[in-house]
Design an enzyme around this catalytic site. Structure first.
Site, PDB file in Angstrom:
ATOM      1  N   ASP A   8       0.738  -1.165  -0.017  1.00  0.00           N
ATOM      2  CA  ASP A   8      -0.151   0.093  -0.053  1.00  0.00           C
ATOM      3  C   ASP A   8       0.912   1.220  -0.256  1.00  0.00           C
ATOM      4  O   ASP A   8       1.960   1.328   0.251  1.00  0.00           O
ATOM      5  CB  ASP A   8      -0.858  -0.038   1.279  1.00  0.00           C
ATOM      6  CG  ASP A   8      -1.872   1.259   1.312  1.00  0.00           C
ATOM      7  OD1 ASP A   8      -2.396   1.393   0.220  1.00  0.00           O
ATOM      8  OD2 ASP A   8      -2.136   1.646   2.287  1.00  0.00           O
ATOM      9  N   SER A   9       0.181   2.458  -0.323  1.00  0.00           N
ATOM     10  CA  SER A   9       0.830   3.634  -0.172  1.00  0.00           C
ATOM     11  C   SER A   9       1.474   4.062   1.164  1.00  0.00           C
ATOM     12  O   SER A   9       2.428   4.832   1.180  1.00  0.00           O
ATOM     13  CB  SER A   9       0.105   4.766  -0.767  1.00  0.00           C
ATOM     14  OG  SER A   9      -1.114   4.946   0.007  1.00  0.00           O
ATOM     15  N   TYR A  40      -0.966   8.468  -2.549  1.00  0.00           N
ATOM     16  CA  TYR A  40      -1.121   8.147  -3.928  1.00  0.00           C
ATOM     17  C   TYR A  40      -2.033   8.688  -4.516  1.00  0.00           C
ATOM     18  O   TYR A  40      -2.049   9.066  -6.172  1.00  0.00           O
ATOM     19  CB  TYR A  40      -1.111   6.365  -4.238  1.00  0.00           C
ATOM     20  CG  TYR A  40       0.129   6.069  -4.231  1.00  0.00           C
ATOM     21  CD1 TYR A  40       1.365   6.486  -3.683  1.00  0.00           C
ATOM     22  CD2 TYR A  40       0.325   4.545  -4.733  1.00  0.00           C
ATOM     23  CE1 TYR A  40       2.573   5.687  -3.540  1.00  0.00           C
ATOM     24  CE2 TYR A  40       1.257   3.964  -4.651  1.00  0.00           C
ATOM     25  CZ  TYR A  40       2.474   4.157  -3.994  1.00  0.00           C
ATOM     26  OH  TYR A  40       3.662   3.637  -3.858  1.00  0.00           O
ATOM     27  N   GLY A  41      -3.316   9.149  -4.115  1.00  0.00           N
ATOM     28  CA  GLY A  41      -4.454   9.521  -4.710  1.00  0.00           C
ATOM     29  C   GLY A  41      -4.485  10.816  -5.404  1.00  0.00           C
ATOM     30  O   GLY A  41      -5.115  11.137  -6.362  1.00  0.00           O
ATOM     31  N   CYS A  71      -4.322  -1.238  -1.995  1.00  0.00           N
ATOM     32  CA  CYS A  71      -4.673   0.202  -2.213  1.00  0.00           C
ATOM     33  C   CYS A  71      -5.577   0.242  -3.562  1.00  0.00           C
ATOM     34  O   CYS A  71      -5.380  -0.195  -4.615  1.00  0.00           O
ATOM     35  CB  CYS A  71      -3.271   0.869  -2.475  1.00  0.00           C
ATOM     36  SG  CYS A  71      -3.194   2.517  -3.104  1.00  0.00           S
ATOM     37  N   ASN A  72      -6.800   1.006  -3.140  1.00  0.00           N
ATOM     38  CA  ASN A  72      -7.488   1.233  -4.366  1.00  0.00           C
ATOM     39  C   ASN A  72      -7.216   1.921  -5.751  1.00  0.00           C
ATOM     40  O   ASN A  72      -7.205   1.692  -6.587  1.00  0.00           O
ATOM     41  CB  ASN A  72      -8.787   1.976  -3.636  1.00  0.00           C
ATOM     42  CG  ASN A  72      -9.777   0.998  -2.606  1.00  0.00           C
ATOM     43  OD1 ASN A  72      -9.201   0.991  -1.407  1.00  0.00           O
ATOM     44  ND2 ASN A  72     -10.528   0.482  -3.189  1.00  0.00           N
ATOM     45  N   GLU A 150      -2.202   8.895   8.401  1.00  0.00           N
ATOM     46  CA  GLU A 150      -0.897   8.609   8.208  1.00  0.00           C
ATOM     47  C   GLU A 150      -0.210   9.256   9.399  1.00  0.00           C
ATOM     48  O   GLU A 150       0.908   8.495   9.965  1.00  0.00           O
ATOM     49  CB  GLU A 150      -0.193   8.937   6.992  1.00  0.00           C
ATOM     50  CG  GLU A 150      -0.400   8.253   5.653  1.00  0.00           C
ATOM     51  CD  GLU A 150       0.153   6.704   5.654  1.00  0.00           C
ATOM     52  OE1 GLU A 150       1.421   6.575   6.258  1.00  0.00           O
ATOM     53  OE2 GLU A 150      -0.648   5.874   4.960  1.00  0.00           O
ATOM     54  N   CYS A 182     -11.206   3.521  -0.094  1.00  0.00           N
ATOM     55  CA  CYS A 182      -9.905   3.606   0.094  1.00  0.00           C
ATOM     56  C   CYS A 182      -9.547   2.698   1.389  1.00  0.00           C
ATOM     57  O   CYS A 182     -10.255   2.790   2.463  1.00  0.00           O
ATOM     58  CB  CYS A 182      -9.363   5.095   0.414  1.00  0.00           C
ATOM     59  SG  CYS A 182      -7.844   5.325   1.049  1.00  0.00           S
ATOM     60  N   THR A 183      -8.350   1.931   1.311  1.00  0.00           N
ATOM     61  CA  THR A 183      -8.222   1.161   2.267  1.00  0.00           C
ATOM     62  C   THR A 183      -7.745   1.829   3.625  1.00  0.00           C
ATOM     63  O   THR A 183      -7.761   1.310   4.751  1.00  0.00           O
ATOM     64  CB  THR A 183      -6.947   0.244   2.273  1.00  0.00           C
ATOM     65  OG1 THR A 183      -5.840   0.879   1.589  1.00  0.00           O
ATOM     66  CG2 THR A 183      -7.516  -0.950   0.965  1.00  0.00           C
ATOM     67  N   HIS A 184      -7.523   3.125   3.627  1.00  0.00           N
ATOM     68  CA  HIS A 184      -7.087   3.931   4.839  1.00  0.00           C
ATOM     69  C   HIS A 184      -8.640   4.124   5.647  1.00  0.00           C
ATOM     70  O   HIS A 184      -8.467   4.383   6.817  1.00  0.00           O
ATOM     71  CB  HIS A 184      -6.560   5.397   4.537  1.00  0.00           C
ATOM     72  CG  HIS A 184      -5.013   5.348   4.163  1.00  0.00           C
ATOM     73  ND1 HIS A 184      -4.685   4.646   2.975  1.00  0.00           N
ATOM     74  CD2 HIS A 184      -3.993   5.612   4.970  1.00  0.00           C
ATOM     75  CE1 HIS A 184      -3.268   4.751   2.950  1.00  0.00           C
ATOM     76  NE2 HIS A 184      -3.148   5.178   4.238  1.00  0.00           N
TER      77      HIS A 184
END
Length: 269
Positions: A8-9, A40-41, A71-72, A150, A182-184
């Site tokens: 993932d980012s 990344y988005g 990561c989507n 993050e 988003c996985t976040h």
């Protein structure tokens, strides 16, 4: 026992790793966070595709038997090319659960909270085009949310205020279902519930994604439930110790019962 790479980012993919540890605890895992480049988005499609390929090739070189692109944004921009290049191993991606959301919505109004890159991607819009026209999707980008997560601020007042701004159009439209695209964003569940209450159904595809991984492993004869817990290696392009610390804070899995190690990979700076 297999070695599974999870990329993932940043820390968002820990939500996928957490579910993988629940369903498939016996395997070994490498979690690779490109935190120095998160999020990344908001980056170009070309950069995302190139970087995602580079990191997946790294995981393949470590001997991974399967890779989860957790990561989507990376899935939307790069997974087809990654699968073509690394065709010898299973590559499992993630995408917003708009299909199950459309099926579960009672009033036909679904909110989709995702990154700008995901919402603009050809992959996402191709999937959207396959769904019934009688379902209204309120697409909303969430700029600023990933950096706060993050930074360990998922439940801060600043995050709550920014999240409220992003969710306002979805609330105004009367959505009864919200896709965490988003996985976040699963790490914002507490804040989302505080803002929206319990009446809105939250769609998170991590369980389905890991079931797909399990099917792929079983097809290759690599899934054996031996009752043991495998090891985890946390790799970061920025701060491996911080990544490990955040994993312990964000994940529900008990990492103390596993062999874990952290490593900074400077080649990815």
């Amino acid at each position: 026992m297999a070695l599974i790479g999870v990329f993932d980012s940043g820390v968002g993919g820990l939500s996928i790793l957490d579910e993988a540890l629940r369903q498939l605890p016996e395997h070994d895992y490498i979690y690779l966070a490109d935190s120095i480049n998160a999020p990344y988005g908001e980056k170009s499609s070309e950069w995302i595709a190139s970087r995602s390929m580079e990191l997946c090739q790294y995981l393949a070189a470590q001997g991974c038997d399967a890779i989860m692109v957790a990561c989507n944004t990376a899935t939307a921009e790069a997974i087809a090319h990654i699968r073509k290049t690394l065709g010898h191993i299973p590559i499992i991606g993630v995408e917003p659960g708009i299909k199950p959301a459309a099926m579960q919505s009672s009033n036909g109004v679904v909110g989709v909270l995702a990154t700008e890159a995901t919402l603009k991607s050809d992959k996402f819009n191709a999937l959207l085009a396959t769904l019934p026209n009688d379902c209204q999707f309120i697409k909303q980008a969430g700029p600023g949310l990933v950096p706060l997560i993050e930074a360990g601020q998922a439940n801060s007042e600043e995050t709550l205020e920014l999240l409220a701004e992003h969710l306002e159009p979805i609330q105004d439209a009367g959505a009864d279902t919200l896709v965490l695209g988003c996985t976040h964003y699963p790490f914002l569940r507490k804040a989302i519930r505080k803002l929206l209450g319990d009446s809105v159904n939250l769609i998170d595809t991590s369980e389905a994604v890991v079931r797909q991984l399990k099917r792929k492993l079983e097809a290759q004869g690599m899934h054996l439930d031996n009752g043991k817990c495998g090891a985890i290696q946390f790799i970061s392009s920025k701060d491996a110790e911080l990544l490990h610390q955040m994993a312990q804070e964000l994940m529900q899995s008990d990492l103390d019962e596993r062999s874990t190690q952290s490593q900074l990979v400077s080649i990815f700076k």
